[in-house]
Design a protein around this motif. Structure first.
Motif, PDB file in Angstrom:
ATOM      1  N   ILE A  42      16.475  39.053 -21.420  1.00  0.00           N
ATOM      2  CA  ILE A  42      15.102  38.948 -20.923  1.00  0.00           C
ATOM      3  C   ILE A  42      14.625  37.518 -21.161  1.00  0.00           C
ATOM      4  O   ILE A  42      14.728  37.009 -22.281  1.00  0.00           O
ATOM      5  N   ASP A  43      14.083  36.884 -20.110  1.00  0.00           N
ATOM      6  CA  ASP A  43      13.586  35.513 -20.216  1.00  0.00           C
ATOM      7  C   ASP A  43      12.063  35.495 -20.112  1.00  0.00           C
ATOM      8  O   ASP A  43      11.504  35.821 -19.071  1.00  0.00           O
ATOM      9  N   THR A  44      11.407  35.107 -21.236  1.00  0.00           N
ATOM     10  CA  THR A  44       9.956  34.969 -21.222  1.00  0.00           C
ATOM     11  C   THR A  44       9.605  33.554 -21.667  1.00  0.00           C
ATOM     12  O   THR A  44      10.481  32.694 -21.781  1.00  0.00           O
ATOM     13  N   VAL A 133      16.996  23.427 -23.586  1.00  0.00           N
ATOM     14  CA  VAL A 133      15.873  22.793 -22.894  1.00  0.00           C
ATOM     15  C   VAL A 133      15.696  23.418 -21.504  1.00  0.00           C
ATOM     16  O   VAL A 133      16.539  24.205 -21.054  1.00  0.00           O
ATOM     17  N   SER A 134      14.605  23.025 -20.866  1.00  0.00           N
ATOM     18  CA  SER A 134      14.347  23.495 -19.504  1.00  0.00           C
ATOM     19  C   SER A 134      13.688  22.366 -18.721  1.00  0.00           C
ATOM     20  O   SER A 134      12.913  21.587 -19.292  1.00  0.00           O
ATOM     21  N   ASN A 135      14.013  22.295 -17.455  1.00  0.00           N
ATOM     22  CA  ASN A 135      13.426  21.282 -16.561  1.00  0.00           C
ATOM     23  C   ASN A 135      13.766  19.857 -16.971  1.00  0.00           C
ATOM     24  O   ASN A 135      12.964  18.935 -16.772  1.00  0.00           O
ATOM     25  N   PHE A 136      14.948  19.660 -17.572  1.00  0.00           N
ATOM     26  CA  PHE A 136      15.416  18.314 -17.906  1.00  0.00           C
ATOM     27  C   PHE A 136      16.333  17.841 -16.779  1.00  0.00           C
ATOM     28  O   PHE A 136      17.404  18.403 -16.557  1.00  0.00           O
ATOM     29  N   PRO A 184      16.326  31.882  -9.057  1.00  0.00           N
ATOM     30  CA  PRO A 184      17.624  31.977  -8.380  1.00  0.00           C
ATOM     31  C   PRO A 184      17.514  32.536  -6.957  1.00  0.00           C
ATOM     32  O   PRO A 184      18.432  32.371  -6.166  1.00  0.00           O
ATOM     33  N   LEU A 185      16.353  33.163  -6.669  1.00  0.00           N
ATOM     34  CA  LEU A 185      16.105  33.639  -5.304  1.00  0.00           C
ATOM     35  C   LEU A 185      15.073  32.740  -4.607  1.00  0.00           C
ATOM     36  O   LEU A 185      14.538  33.095  -3.551  1.00  0.00           O
ATOM     37  N   ALA A 186      14.788  31.591  -5.235  1.00  0.00           N
ATOM     38  CA  ALA A 186      13.816  30.630  -4.687  1.00  0.00           C
ATOM     39  C   ALA A 186      12.476  31.285  -4.360  1.00  0.00           C
ATOM     40  O   ALA A 186      11.757  30.834  -3.465  1.00  0.00           O
ATOM     41  N   GLU A 187      12.182  32.383  -5.078  1.00  0.00           N
ATOM     42  CA  GLU A 187      10.958  33.155  -4.815  1.00  0.00           C
ATOM     43  C   GLU A 187      10.829  33.500  -3.331  1.00  0.00           C
ATOM     44  O   GLU A 187       9.726  33.610  -2.793  1.00  0.00           O
ATOM     45  N   GLY A 188      11.964  33.613  -2.660  1.00  0.00           N
ATOM     46  CA  GLY A 188      11.960  34.001  -1.245  1.00  0.00           C
ATOM     47  C   GLY A 188      11.651  32.860  -0.279  1.00  0.00           C
ATOM     48  O   GLY A 188      11.548  33.076   0.931  1.00  0.00           O
ATOM     49  N   PRO A 226      16.740  36.721 -12.098  1.00  0.00           N
ATOM     50  CA  PRO A 226      15.798  37.083 -11.031  1.00  0.00           C
ATOM     51  C   PRO A 226      14.642  37.936 -11.563  1.00  0.00           C
ATOM     52  O   PRO A 226      14.835  38.771 -12.436  1.00  0.00           O
ATOM     53  N   LYS A 227      13.476  37.690 -10.997  1.00  0.00           N
ATOM     54  CA  LYS A 227      12.277  38.453 -11.376  1.00  0.00           C
ATOM     55  C   LYS A 227      11.885  39.402 -10.250  1.00  0.00           C
ATOM     56  O   LYS A 227      11.913  39.031  -9.063  1.00  0.00           O
ATOM     57  N   THR A 228      11.526  40.619 -10.588  1.00  0.00           N
ATOM     58  CA  THR A 228      10.884  41.516  -9.634  1.00  0.00           C
ATOM     59  C   THR A 228      10.094  42.546 -10.425  1.00  0.00           C
ATOM     60  O   THR A 228      10.467  42.882 -11.547  1.00  0.00           O
ATOM     61  N   VAL A 229       9.009  43.042  -9.835  1.00  0.00           N
ATOM     62  CA  VAL A 229       8.269  44.117 -10.499  1.00  0.00           C
ATOM     63  C   VAL A 229       8.713  45.479  -9.943  1.00  0.00           C
ATOM     64  O   VAL A 229       8.229  46.508 -10.393  1.00  0.00           O
ATOM     65  N   GLU A 232      13.529  49.302  -7.509  1.00  0.00           N
ATOM     66  CA  GLU A 232      14.683  49.299  -6.607  1.00  0.00           C
ATOM     67  C   GLU A 232      15.286  47.893  -6.491  1.00  0.00           C
ATOM     68  O   GLU A 232      16.489  47.725  -6.358  1.00  0.00           O
ATOM     69  N   ARG A 233      14.428  46.876  -6.593  1.00  0.00           N
ATOM     70  CA  ARG A 233      14.954  45.503  -6.554  1.00  0.00           C
ATOM     71  C   ARG A 233      15.629  45.130  -7.867  1.00  0.00           C
ATOM     72  O   ARG A 233      16.575  44.345  -7.877  1.00  0.00           O
ATOM     73  N   MET A 234      15.130  45.676  -8.976  1.00  0.00           N
ATOM     74  CA  MET A 234      15.823  45.433 -10.263  1.00  0.00           C
ATOM     75  C   MET A 234      17.256  45.940 -10.148  1.00  0.00           C
ATOM     76  O   MET A 234      18.197  45.279 -10.577  1.00  0.00           O
TER      77      MET A 234
END
Ligand SMILES: NC(=O)c1ccc[n+]([C@@H]2O[C@H](COP(=O)([O-])OP(=O)(O)OC[C@H]3O[C@@H](n4cnc5c(N)ncnc54)[C@H](OP(=O)(O)O)[C@@H]3O)[C@@H](O)[C@H]2O)c1
Length: 266
Positions: A42-44, A133-136, A184-188, A226-229, A232-234
């Motif tokens: 889980i990534d928060t 790190v992130s966004n480096f 990873p899904l470029a938010e569509g 990937p994020k989804t609420v 079925e997509r999870m």
């Protein structure tokens, strides 16, 4: 589930669940659904304000803590040695855990070297199993990796079929740092879910464009979250381990790379 080995030897699931833009109120039941669907990574982030929901869902799952791999990120306003330490303690409290599997610096802003010094201290004390790190971007990543004692285990950056981060991957390989893809899904964006190349390859395996895109990243050794609420997509997004893209298909998807961001705010 497949795993990657980080440069300190620990195993990390190659696919997980991201909770950006999930409200604090929704986060507990979304993470609970994701756990039911089989997600263990889980990534928060401190900035998402939903570490509490993640912690409650993990605790309430009835599964042992070591079944999970929890990632969080130190936010910019907590940069610097002293502030970072206070914020890590706060994250541990909200996540209801005595250790975090992977802690990242969210963005290279403010005194991030001081932040990393605090992270190295917590890592040596066993409160963090891995740090990074992130966004480096390539230049800043390389300079940073040369300066620090413990080489970052992960760099989490925007990565998807339209921005495959080849240059950054080359730089990171010198330090054994793994790439973790955000969006990873470029938010569509850019008609991701109806892309002709992804959809036509997917037809051969009875898979969606999203599944083909995630499979492509995984076959490149990239960690995806990937994020989804939607339940079925999870299930759709985690159901990517029963097919294998051929070299020819990998090349066709490689050719979609535009080598630039789809998120112009970064
Ligand atoms: N470190 C950073 O700076 C940073 C920045 C951004 C993100 N992240 C991390 O990366 C994670 C993923 O990135 P992201 O959330 O920005 O974007 P993403 O995972 O690429 O895309 C999420 C979007 O795609 C939709 N979606 C998910 N699966 C789908 C499917 N199978 N078919 C159709 N639509 C689908 C979701 O809608 P629904 O929810 O309505 O299904 C949501 O709108 C975040 O949650 C966060 O953990 C980190």
């Amino acid at each position: 589930m497949e795993f990657v080995k980080l440069n300190n030897g620990i195993a990390m699931p190659i696919l997980g669940y991201g909770v950006f833009q999930i409200t604090p109120g929704e986060s507990e039941h979304c993470v609970r659904d994701a756990i039911t669907a089989g997600y263990r990574l889980i990534d928060t982030a401190q900035a998402y304000r939903n570490e509490g929901g993640v912690g409650a869902a993990v605790k309430g799952s009835g599964l042992p803590r070591d079944a999970f791999f929890i990632t969080t990120n130190v936010w910019n306003s907590n940069a610097g040695y002293e502030r970072a330490k206070v914020s890590i303690d706060e994250s541990l409290r909200k996540l209801q855990t005595c250790y975090i599997d992977l802690l990242l610096i969210h963005q290279p802003v403010g005194d991030y070297l001081g932040t990393y010094q605090a992270m190295e201290e917590y890592y040596r004390a066993g409160k963090l199993r891995a740090i990074g790190v992130s966004n480096f971007k390539p230049g800043i990543f390389c300079k940073f990796a040369e300066q620090v004692d413990i080489k970052p285990m992960v760099n989490q950056v925007e990565t998807h079929v339209f921005w495959q981060q080849r240059e950054l991957r080359g730089v990171m390989a010198q330090y054994g740092t793994k790439l973790m893809a955000w969006a990873p899904l470029a938010e569509g964006r850019n008609y991701y879910f109806t892309n002709r190349t992804l959809a036509s390859i997917g037809k051969r395996y009875e898979k969606t464009a999203a599944q083909v895109a995630l499979r492509f990243l995984i076959q490149n050794g990239i960690i995806v979250i990937p994020k989804t609420v939607r339940r079925e997509r999870m299930e759709e997004n985690i159901n990517v381990f029963d097919f294998h893209l051929t070299d020819e298909e990998m090349q066709a998807i490689s050719a979609l790379d535009r080598n630039e961001t789809l998120f112009y705010w970064i």
